[in-house]
Scaffold this active site. Structure first.
Site, mmCIF file in Angstrom:
data_model
loop_
_atom_site.group_PDB
_atom_site.id
_atom_site.type_symbol
_atom_site.label_atom_id
_atom_site.label_comp_id
_atom_site.label_asym_id
_atom_site.label_seq_id
_atom_site.Cartn_x
_atom_site.Cartn_y
_atom_site.Cartn_z
ATOM 1 N N ASN A 23 43.800 73.160 66.438
ATOM 2 C CA ASN A 23 43.334 71.796 66.207
ATOM 3 C C ASN A 23 44.164 70.879 67.098
ATOM 4 O O ASN A 23 45.330 70.633 66.823
ATOM 5 C CB ASN A 23 43.529 71.445 64.718
ATOM 6 N N LYS A 47 43.864 67.788 67.637
ATOM 7 C CA LYS A 47 44.020 66.414 67.116
ATOM 8 C C LYS A 47 43.778 65.400 68.244
ATOM 9 O O LYS A 47 42.952 65.644 69.109
ATOM 10 C CB LYS A 47 45.386 66.257 66.442
ATOM 11 N N HIS A 97 40.298 67.655 56.899
ATOM 12 C CA HIS A 97 41.703 67.693 57.304
ATOM 13 C C HIS A 97 42.494 66.613 56.568
ATOM 14 O O HIS A 97 41.985 65.517 56.340
ATOM 15 C CB HIS A 97 41.837 67.508 58.819
ATOM 16 N N GLU A 157 44.696 64.672 57.490
ATOM 17 C CA GLU A 157 44.833 63.398 58.215
ATOM 18 C C GLU A 157 43.566 62.555 58.049
ATOM 19 O O GLU A 157 43.634 61.325 57.989
ATOM 20 C CB GLU A 157 45.154 63.680 59.694
ATOM 21 N N GLU A 212 46.224 74.013 54.007
ATOM 22 C CA GLU A 212 47.239 73.313 54.787
ATOM 23 C C GLU A 212 48.056 72.406 53.867
ATOM 24 O O GLU A 212 47.642 71.272 53.595
ATOM 25 C CB GLU A 212 46.583 72.459 55.876
ATOM 26 N N GLY A 238 53.043 69.311 60.790
ATOM 27 C CA GLY A 238 53.759 68.538 61.797
ATOM 28 C C GLY A 238 55.207 68.240 61.427
ATOM 29 O O GLY A 238 55.869 67.446 62.086
ATOM 30 N N SER A 268 52.740 73.933 60.603
ATOM 31 C CA SER A 268 53.904 74.368 61.372
ATOM 32 C C SER A 268 53.940 75.865 61.642
ATOM 33 O O SER A 268 55.006 76.490 61.596
ATOM 34 C CB SER A 268 55.195 73.903 60.696
HETATM 35 P P1 13P Z 1 51.006 71.622 62.846
HETATM 36 O O1 13P Z 1 50.787 73.050 63.269
HETATM 37 O O2 13P Z 1 51.357 70.707 63.965
HETATM 38 O O3 13P Z 1 51.916 71.520 61.670
HETATM 39 O O4 13P Z 1 49.567 71.091 62.330
HETATM 40 C C1 13P Z 1 48.835 71.854 61.444
HETATM 41 C C2 13P Z 1 47.502 71.253 61.316
HETATM 42 O O5 13P Z 1 47.357 70.149 60.818
HETATM 43 C C3 13P Z 1 46.349 71.993 61.834
HETATM 44 O O6 13P Z 1 45.153 71.402 61.444
#
Ligand code: 13P
Length: 249
Positions: free
Chosen positions: A9, A11, A94, A96, A166, A172, A212
């Site tokens: 992803n 982003k 997601h 976010e 997740e 992140g 992560s």
């Molecule tokens: P990270 O791998 O940067 O923690 O992000 C995970 C994520 O949100 C994948 O959709």
């Protein structure tokens, strides 16, 4: 055996030039893999990504879509628009999107319905926040996220669902759920689906872990029996890291 999947992803990262470079690197370096490999660049670069990956095994996903067929929804993207450029997979739910854009279970259920009506595959994300885990509510939070957005589906529709657990506190942050925490939650998710449906649905659905995942922890997380791959954020932006994670599976 369930399909194993590693999805990146991206982003809101990588402009067009950077996207082309990373895709060329990935096409050249990705190991032969029995796992499915998916990348999800930003909307504006999806069409060129599909073209660039025409002869590649790497598949392309969108990071979001609207539930409506078309119409007055400024700034939004429909399922038909994605399908028209050859994108047949969409990430929905997601954290976010939930946190910054107010997407709730009811809205996500509508998006899920639209995507499935259009015969798209969905990578459906969910997971608890830190406070919810600290207070011991993580299982009930996850259960209700699944129930509210997915448990109205018919059994056959689950063929197009990929789940991505997740935990928000691991996204992140560099803090990963331990392999044991991931396995514990994934087993709980499978049991919840089994209780709502049956063994066939529960054992058939791929459940990815996201939060992560890095080259140095991927193999251990992926070795857990109920973890069927990963949804990778930061580490999917670097060819060597993403490739190493695909190798880990
Ligand atoms: P990270 O791998 O940067 O923690 O992000 C995970 C994520 O949100 C994948 O959709």
């Amino acid at each position: 055996m369930r399909t194993q999947i590693v999805a990146g992803n991206w982003k809101m990262n990588k402009n067009l030039d950077e996207t082309e470079i990373l895709l060329s690197e990935l096409s050249a370096k990705l190991p032969d893999s029995t796992a499915e490999v998916i990348v999800a660049p930003t909307f504006v670069n999806l069409a060129s990504t599909v073209r660039q990956l025409q002869n590649s095994v790497i598949q392309v996903a969108a990071q979001n879509m609207h539930f409506a067929e078309n119409g007055a929804y400024t700034g939004e993207i429909s399922a038909d628009m994605l399908l028209n450029i050859g994108v047949e997979i969409v990430i929905l739910g997601h954290s976010e999107r939930r946190a910054y854009f107010g997407e709730d279970d009811a809205l996500l259920a509508k998006k899920v319905n639209t995507a499935l009506d259009k015969n798209m595959r969905i990578i459906f994300c969910f997971g608890e926040e830190l406070e919810e885990r600290k207070s011991g509510n993580h299982f009930s939070v996850v259960e209700s996220q699944l129930k509210n957005a997915l448990f109205h589906l018919d059994q056959s529709q689950w063929n197009n669902i990929i789940l991505a657990y997740e935990p928000v506190w691991a996204i992140g942050t560099g803090e990963t759920a331990s392999p044991e925490q991931a396995q514990e939650m994934h087993a709980f998710i499978r049991k919840t689906i089994k209780d709502a449906y049956n063994d066939e649905v529960a054992e058939g659905v791929a459940i990815l872990y996201g939060g992560s995942v890095k080259p140095n922890n991927a193999a251990e997380i992926f070795s857990k029996p109920d973890v069927d791959g990963g949804l990778i954020g930061g580490a999917s932006l670097k060819c060597d890291d993403f490739t190493a994670i695909v190798e880990a599976i």
